[in-house]
Design an enzyme around this catalytic site. Sequence first.
Site, PDB file in Angstrom:
ATOM      1  N   CYS A 358     -26.910 -91.655  43.680  1.00  0.00           N
ATOM      2  CA  CYS A 358     -27.944 -92.698  43.862  1.00  0.00           C
ATOM      3  C   CYS A 358     -27.554 -94.029  43.219  1.00  0.00           C
ATOM      4  O   CYS A 358     -28.091 -95.066  43.596  1.00  0.00           O
ATOM      5  CB  CYS A 358     -29.255 -92.253  43.237  1.00  0.00           C
ATOM      6  SG  CYS A 358     -29.807 -90.624  43.689  1.00  0.00           S
TER       7      CYS A 358
HETATM    8  O1  KQY Z   1     -32.241 -92.693  44.895  1.00  0.00           O
HETATM    9  C1  KQY Z   1     -32.898 -92.430  43.929  1.00  0.00           C
HETATM   10  N1  KQY Z   1     -32.965 -91.219  43.512  1.00  0.00           N
HETATM   11  C2  KQY Z   1     -33.649 -93.516  43.287  1.00  0.00           C
HETATM   12  C3  KQY Z   1     -34.799 -93.116  42.500  1.00  0.00           C
HETATM   13  C4  KQY Z   1     -35.527 -94.291  41.957  1.00  0.00           C
HETATM   14  C5  KQY Z   1     -36.271 -93.949  40.767  1.00  0.00           C
HETATM   15  C6  KQY Z   1     -36.988 -95.094  40.170  1.00  0.00           C
HETATM   16  N2  KQY Z   1     -37.674 -94.640  39.038  1.00  0.00           N
END
Ligand code: KQY
Length: 368
Positions: A358
């Site tokens: 991510c």
């Molecule tokens: O892609 C992802 N797992 C992003 C998560 C965003 C979390 C923001 N608190």
Amino acid sequence: MSKNILSTPREDGFRMPGEFEKHEGCWMIWPERTDNWRLGAKPAQAAFIEVAKVISKYEPVTMCVSDKQYNVARELLPSDIRVIEVSSDDAWMRDVGPTFVINDTGDLRAVDWRFNAWGGLLDGLYFPWDKDDKIARKVANVENLDYYKLESFILEGGSIHVDGEGTCIVTEACLLDESRNPDLSKEEIETYLKDYLNVSKIIWLKNGIYLDETNEHVDNIIHYCAPGVVALAWTDDETDPQYDYSKAAYEILSNEMDSKGRCIEVVKLHIPDHVIVTKEEADGVDSVDGTLPRMEGDRQAASYANFYIANGAIILPIFGDEKHDKLAAEILQTVFPDRVIETIYAREIILGGGNIHCITQQQPDRRE
Ligand code: KQY
């Protein structure tokens, strides 16, 4: 100068390559918001530095940093990591960065999806998100790449996985959630994916990882390892809600053909023991109205499928669960015999709501 193109990658013969194809480099964003990252984001910054350093052994890394943190990041990161000033709302380059597309004659372009912080005013994780929504175009500008800017279609990079040969895997939980593109039918969403990724087959999983705050991004439950090979987050614990999610995904993947008519080999990666937020961790996060809070006892959506494929290496999150950490590394070594398995203790990243996949975005090699 980089410019907006009004056609589609499909019309122009561009496709999103698989992550396992060769990269020119990797993009990341420096974490700093204290209502998501504990203790002034210092532990998260240490983890991001480790990720950036390991990836930079295999491919060039660019770190995007705000003006406020620029000197800090430049000081802490080795000189071979490029640091540039780009404003952001948080640090999820997979989701806010461009989706790069290539053609057969060595050209590279970017797709600039709309971003609404995983759900906008309905279900989003923070407000505002306007800086994040500009990042894909800024990255394209820095690289002098033409880009396809979508006017209204919402999509995060972590909600798609492709094999580079015409297949895309997504989850219904995310792409059909009313907080993304509520006015579009499933078929219309498929058309966008086909046009902008240049794929011909969409495989729809029902769910992702239980309690994943992104509405269950596909990149946390599976990873395309090669055409015809998918790693799937798994659990043997039938009492865990994840069991039904993973079992259903296994059945769909095992019974579907990809765009080339191949069966898909599914490699199971057992999830780690639950990662539960401690009181100390929860207390270290600033509580701000409008941002998803971190609470003591919360279960985080921890999964080994959220790794990053670099040139010559797999950057694998581990969680301090000796048995499952070791098993995941061993299994991935058999899937990727020619890549080094590099493990990184990723608790500080998962505490922020995602993992190594991510926070990274690969820029494909246009010369291959
Ligand atoms: O892609 C992802 N797992 C992003 C998560 C965003 C979390 C923001 N608190």
